[in-house]
Design a protein around this motif. Sequence first.
Motif, short mmCIF file in Angstrom:
data_model
loop_
_atom_site.label_atom_id
_atom_site.label_comp_id
_atom_site.label_asym_id
_atom_site.label_seq_id
_atom_site.Cartn_x
_atom_site.Cartn_y
_atom_site.Cartn_z
N SER A 82 15.80 -42.25 84.60
CA SER A 82 15.28 -40.93 85.46
C SER A 82 14.05 -40.02 84.61
N GLN A 83 14.73 -39.59 83.90
CA GLN A 83 14.34 -38.42 83.26
C GLN A 83 13.25 -38.53 82.16
N GLY A 84 13.28 -39.39 81.52
CA GLY A 84 11.94 -40.17 81.11
C GLY A 84 11.43 -40.31 81.57
N LEU A 85 11.59 -41.59 83.03
CA LEU A 85 10.05 -41.46 83.59
C LEU A 85 9.46 -40.01 84.16
N LEU A 86 10.32 -40.05 84.59
CA LEU A 86 9.89 -38.24 85.39
C LEU A 86 9.38 -37.53 84.74
N HIS A 87 9.55 -37.43 83.04
CA HIS A 87 9.16 -36.43 82.61
C HIS A 87 7.39 -37.43 82.11
N GLN A 88 7.01 -38.52 82.33
CA GLN A 88 6.20 -39.57 81.54
C GLN A 88 5.73 -39.12 82.84
N LEU A 89 5.70 -38.92 83.99
CA LEU A 89 4.83 -39.36 85.35
C LEU A 89 4.54 -37.79 85.59
N GLU A 90 5.28 -37.08 85.18
CA GLU A 90 4.75 -35.68 84.69
C GLU A 90 3.34 -34.96 84.08
N ALA A 93 2.10 -37.55 83.52
CA ALA A 93 0.33 -38.36 83.24
C ALA A 93 -0.11 -37.33 84.68
N LEU A 94 0.21 -36.97 85.48
CA LEU A 94 -0.26 -36.09 86.90
C LEU A 94 -0.53 -34.59 86.04
N ALA A 95 -0.82 -34.70 85.01
CA ALA A 95 -0.53 -32.87 84.61
C ALA A 95 -2.59 -33.31 83.39
N LEU A 112 2.17 -47.33 87.61
CA LEU A 112 3.02 -46.54 86.12
C LEU A 112 3.86 -46.30 86.18
N ALA A 113 4.95 -45.86 86.82
CA ALA A 113 6.38 -45.97 86.53
C ALA A 113 7.14 -47.32 86.02
N HIS A 114 6.59 -48.68 87.13
CA HIS A 114 6.68 -49.86 87.18
C HIS A 114 6.60 -50.11 85.16
N GLN A 115 5.45 -50.29 84.85
CA GLN A 115 5.02 -50.01 83.64
C GLN A 115 5.63 -48.97 82.81
N LEU A 116 6.35 -48.22 82.69
CA LEU A 116 7.01 -47.21 82.11
C LEU A 116 8.26 -48.05 82.02
N ALA A 117 8.66 -48.15 83.44
CA ALA A 117 10.13 -48.36 83.12
C ALA A 117 10.07 -49.89 82.32
N HIS A 133 -5.30 -51.29 78.18
CA HIS A 133 -5.11 -49.98 77.76
C HIS A 133 -4.51 -49.55 79.42
N GLN A 134 -4.28 -50.09 80.35
CA GLN A 134 -3.46 -49.72 81.40
C GLN A 134 -1.98 -50.02 80.55
N HIS A 135 -1.79 -51.32 79.93
CA HIS A 135 -0.59 -51.27 79.43
C HIS A 135 -0.02 -50.56 78.54
N ILE A 136 -0.89 -50.40 77.56
CA ILE A 136 -0.20 -49.91 76.28
C ILE A 136 -0.34 -47.94 76.83
N SER A 137 -0.80 -47.48 77.70
CA SER A 137 -1.35 -46.09 77.84
C SER A 137 -0.25 -45.12 78.09
N PRO A 138 0.48 -45.33 79.21
CA PRO A 138 1.83 -44.96 79.59
C PRO A 138 2.97 -45.04 78.67
N LEU A 139 3.22 -46.12 77.53
CA LEU A 139 3.95 -46.29 76.63
C LEU A 139 3.82 -45.51 75.35
N PHE A 140 2.53 -44.28 75.31
CA PHE A 140 2.51 -43.39 74.52
C PHE A 140 2.36 -42.17 74.62
N PRO A 141 2.29 -41.38 73.88
CA PRO A 141 2.72 -39.97 74.24
C PRO A 141 1.09 -39.72 75.19
N THR A 142 1.44 -38.44 75.95
CA THR A 142 -0.26 -38.78 76.74
C THR A 142 -1.21 -38.04 76.36
N GLY A 143 -1.99 -38.59 76.52
CA GLY A 143 -3.69 -38.25 76.13
C GLY A 143 -3.93 -38.77 74.27
N SER A 144 -2.93 -39.70 74.10
CA SER A 144 -3.13 -40.38 72.50
C SER A 144 -3.38 -41.54 73.04
#
Length: 694
Positions: free
Chosen positions: A383-391, A393-395, A467-472, A561-572
Amino acid sequence: MAPSVDQALQEWASRASDEELDAGPGLEDLGGSDAVVAEVDTMAAGPQLPYLLTALAHGIDTLPAEQAAPLLAAAAQGLRQPHSAWVLADALDVVCTRPGLAARLGNRIVRDLATLAEDALAGDCDAALAQPAIAGLLRLAVAGGSPHRLLALLTDITGTEPADALDRMPILIGIARDHFADTNRLLDVLNALENQPDLNPATRADASFELALADERAALEAADRTTAGEQLQRALMRFTELDRTHEARLDARAHAAAIEAVLAFADLEQNPTGDSSARQRLTEAADQLDTTAAHLAAWTGRMHQLDWLSARSLAQSAWAKLVTTLNTAQAHLDQPSWYNPADALNDLLKVYLTSRSIYAPANDSTGLTALISPAVEAPFVRSQGLLHQLEQALAHDPQFTDHPDARTLYDAVRRRRQQSAGETARQEAVPGKALEGRPALAALFRSDAAGLRDDLDPHQLDRLENLAHQLARGYTPTGNARVDTHLETLLDILKTSPAWKPSDSHYFTPLLEHFLRFLYDRFDAQANLYGERTAYLGPTRKSTDGIAVSWNEKNLQDDFHQHISPLFPTGSVEREKWDVASGRADVIYTPELGSRFVAEIKWRNKRWKTHETVERDYLAQAANYTATGPPFALLLVGDASDHSHGYRDIEDSIWIIRHARSATEVPRLIVAGVLPTTRPTPHSLRVERSSPPR
């Protein structure tokens, strides 16, 4: 041994193809069932037992009962009294990968292996038989059998057994503890083995490593950050000491570096304005892991013991992903929002799961193999990992930041992450109205869901839910052994490049894994898997006016793009980026400056008959995008040709193209994948009467 079966086996081996050698001989290849029945006792008692079992597995369903009975009886006798330890290991490889044969041998195989292991541990027979016998029991239990005899055997080990009987035994004990419940007593066994001075140093080192992994798992399963930190410190001390006393234990060194980096991350988050020691620790640990992970991949790639244990290629990708996370974080040490150990902990969790997975027959598919991962409960880490990734993405993600509700959602996610970091337990609650029908978000927020406003834009919430589903999904092992073996095949080719070195090799490996996972997933998927996003996989749609509207390259590009973008550092991960090799790249992954990997995406309406057809049409452009970066890239082709007669299998649709544009250029290695799109429903497929070669 009479010459007939032996000669038939030699003749078959001399003419068999590589695929036939991998599959093993059938009864006809051994001279026929009558000849095998006549010599079965001799075969079962000697080194030909694995061949006998393989042939029996191929023909067991069609053999008459009067022939099957003596063959099964002799095979069982051969397993009870094997010729040698290596013969038993090879024979059990056959049994454990052929569930039909294991079923015909019946429960007696478990009893016989348990008896054999007991005798070997007691010194009443060859001590070396203990390890393959217990490994066989473990594999059969993980595949769905009862673990009771296995766990009883392991729990009774004291460390005073013959040294040869305990060779690699700590590994089997650790794996058993991972995969079965109520096995904490096995920690006492590992402690006894670690402290037994008469054992081989390698066996004691294995026990130390398993105890360190037990501490690491306890950290991953901790309910809060404080407990996780304490367990990580315990694991770090064990791994560090093992690395100090056993220079060859690269696995211990890698885990120590990973944990040191996670702890440095945690210190930075707690005190971002403190002295530079935590930053220095993070940098040193990341550099150490970068080097060690490469050495570890080379080391494990040459090992052929316990091949059924560990998804080696997926584990290599997991280590590479952790290296990428740490290296990316180093580039953002001036931004406190990156001071979060959650991503690194999730990467460490994936390392743990992939390295402790077991190859076993799939329960629902004859002949297919599954990867069974241990059931690691890690709600806090996940949950911490998912929440940080969502955070993040929103930023930083434009699809969120440009919306007026972005700040509200960001504050809600950040508040929930900070709240859950200190929780020791969660209160179940019905999610608020805003999260009704959005299970991934509701699971993250739980009791805090009611704090979200009910008037938030539902489209933004849907994007966040997806996004949360894809990250999970990205954090979850595939369970598909073919993905692991396919990845291993591709990595073996990539390793032949002189440019396949850290850190580029670490960066490209997880990108390749998720490219494969995308293709495997979309090959099987129905067009409504993700609604409009994956509709291009199905038949052409019609507009409101009844006019057919064709799918195109953009549909495939959007999905990938939607498949891989959540799985790597934001903006990469970016798309449609100009000024790349004098053109515009479709999807581009830039983990750090100087390391750029492009995925060129194409759409074709004509059939492709050969790999060369695809290469002729698209290779030049894909290769050109590597002109100023590493010589590795992806080529994804959407095949929208006529699929009314079906389409070729996935292994024939993914390959590596080696291409050099001059005699002195380092060859470009382009991983190509062709995905059938605009597919008819399976029930409408028909066999083509005179199909040309494709």
